[in-house]
Scaffold this motif. Sequence first.
Motif, PDB file in Angstrom:
ATOM      1  N   TYR A   1      33.525  60.906  52.397  1.00  9.57           N
ATOM      2  CA  TYR A   1      32.773  60.016  51.517  1.00  9.57           C
ATOM      3  C   TYR A   1      32.334  58.770  52.268  1.00  9.57           C
ATOM      4  CZ  TYR A   1      36.766  56.862  51.195  1.00  9.57           C
ATOM      5  OH  TYR A   1      37.773  55.983  51.496  1.00  9.57           O
ATOM      6  N   ILE A   2      31.399  58.073  51.648  1.00  9.01           N
ATOM      7  CA  ILE A   2      30.966  56.741  52.070  1.00  9.01           C
ATOM      8  C   ILE A   2      31.068  55.850  50.841  1.00  9.01           C
ATOM      9  CG2 ILE A   2      28.996  55.331  52.821  1.00  9.01           C
ATOM     10  CD1 ILE A   2      28.061  57.656  54.494  1.00  9.01           C
TER      11      ILE A   2
ATOM     12  N   MET B   1      31.497  54.844  45.653  1.00  8.56           N
ATOM     13  CA  MET B   1      31.916  55.987  46.471  1.00  8.56           C
ATOM     14  C   MET B   1      30.978  57.177  46.242  1.00  8.56           C
ATOM     15  SD  MET B   1      35.422  58.223  46.288  1.00  8.56           S
ATOM     16  CE  MET B   1      36.515  57.330  47.364  1.00  8.56           C
ATOM     17  N   VAL B   2      30.488  57.737  47.346  1.00  6.92           N
ATOM     18  CA  VAL B   2      29.653  58.935  47.303  1.00  6.92           C
ATOM     19  C   VAL B   2      30.293  59.981  48.210  1.00  6.92           C
ATOM     20  CG1 VAL B   2      27.389  59.927  47.835  1.00  6.92           C
ATOM     21  CG2 VAL B   2      27.548  57.613  46.878  1.00  6.92           C
ATOM     22  N   ILE B   3      30.712  61.074  47.618  1.00  7.31           N
ATOM     23  CA  ILE B   3      31.251  62.189  48.407  1.00  7.31           C
ATOM     24  C   ILE B   3      30.064  62.978  48.927  1.00  7.31           C
ATOM     25  CG2 ILE B   3      32.586  64.324  48.319  1.00  7.31           C
ATOM     26  CD1 ILE B   3      34.339  62.924  46.169  1.00  7.31           C
ATOM     27  N   PHE B   4      29.976  63.120  50.244  1.00 10.67           N
ATOM     28  CA  PHE B   4      28.837  63.813  50.821  1.00 10.67           C
ATOM     29  C   PHE B   4      29.198  65.139  51.477  1.00 10.67           C
ATOM     30  CE2 PHE B   4      30.295  61.042  54.228  1.00 10.67           C
ATOM     31  CZ  PHE B   4      30.250  61.878  55.343  1.00 10.67           C
ATOM     32  N   ASP B   5      30.480  65.449  51.561  1.00 11.63           N
ATOM     33  CA  ASP B   5      30.866  66.733  52.156  1.00 11.63           C
ATOM     34  C   ASP B   5      32.203  67.170  51.589  1.00 11.63           C
ATOM     35  OD1 ASP B   5      30.762  68.979  53.837  1.00 11.63           O
ATOM     36  OD2 ASP B   5      31.734  67.934  55.490  1.00 11.63           O
TER      37      ASP B   5
ATOM     38  N   LEU C   1      42.734  58.318  43.746  1.00 14.53           N
ATOM     39  CA  LEU C   1      43.377  57.015  43.943  1.00 14.53           C
ATOM     40  C   LEU C   1      42.477  56.074  44.742  1.00 14.53           C
ATOM     41  CD1 LEU C   1      47.006  58.182  44.765  1.00 14.53           C
ATOM     42  CD2 LEU C   1      46.208  57.114  42.632  1.00 14.53           C
ATOM     43  N   ILE C   2      41.845  56.597  45.773  1.00 19.65           N
ATOM     44  CA  ILE C   2      40.943  55.787  46.595  1.00 19.65           C
ATOM     45  C   ILE C   2      39.776  55.283  45.752  1.00 19.65           C
ATOM     46  CG2 ILE C   2      39.281  55.886  48.505  1.00 19.65           C
ATOM     47  CD1 ILE C   2      41.251  57.902  49.857  1.00 19.65           C
ATOM     48  N   GLU C   3      39.250  56.151  44.910  1.00 18.62           N
ATOM     49  CA  GLU C   3      38.103  55.780  44.075  1.00 18.62           C
ATOM     50  C   GLU C   3      38.423  54.605  43.150  1.00 18.62           C
ATOM     51  OE1 GLU C   3      34.546  58.227  41.976  1.00 18.62           O
ATOM     52  OE2 GLU C   3      36.568  59.017  41.703  1.00 18.62           O
TER      53      GLU C   3
END
Length: 141
Positions: free
Chosen positions: A11-12, A78-82, A68-70
């Motif tokens: 993510y980024i 947060m954008v999960i890209f993979d 938890l990170i989110e």
Amino acid sequence: MPNEMIASCSYISTARAGLADTDFQAILDEANERNATLGLTGLLAFNGLNFMQTLEGARQNVYECIRLIEMDRRHNGMVIFDRREIRQREFSGWTMAGIRMRSADKLCRVELDQLLSADGVRPETRKNFQSFQSYGRPAAL
């Protein structure tokens, strides 16, 4: 267990305004402790404005950790890209490696290349982290 697939998630996100290098170190310390407990490994990069992380391990543990990170208030967007299932960890040498990236810092590039030099690191992962170093830089005038 060697034949079992494990989850990998990247993510980024955007750091909270004013996040300091000491905050980044605190995040790394927390991640190492949590990841050791959950059997997770990964790499976290911070460029002063954004975070990029790849996290890997048992699917349930990876996605619980992502949840938890989110919720962490030190970042947002947060954008999960993979997301993928992999047979071999890319970052098996540590629970959570971290790098504070500065776009013009050649030593940072050397450190990043060392972190990404393991045999199991996929070319796509190398490219993602190498490209991340330039994120957040002001546009050239």
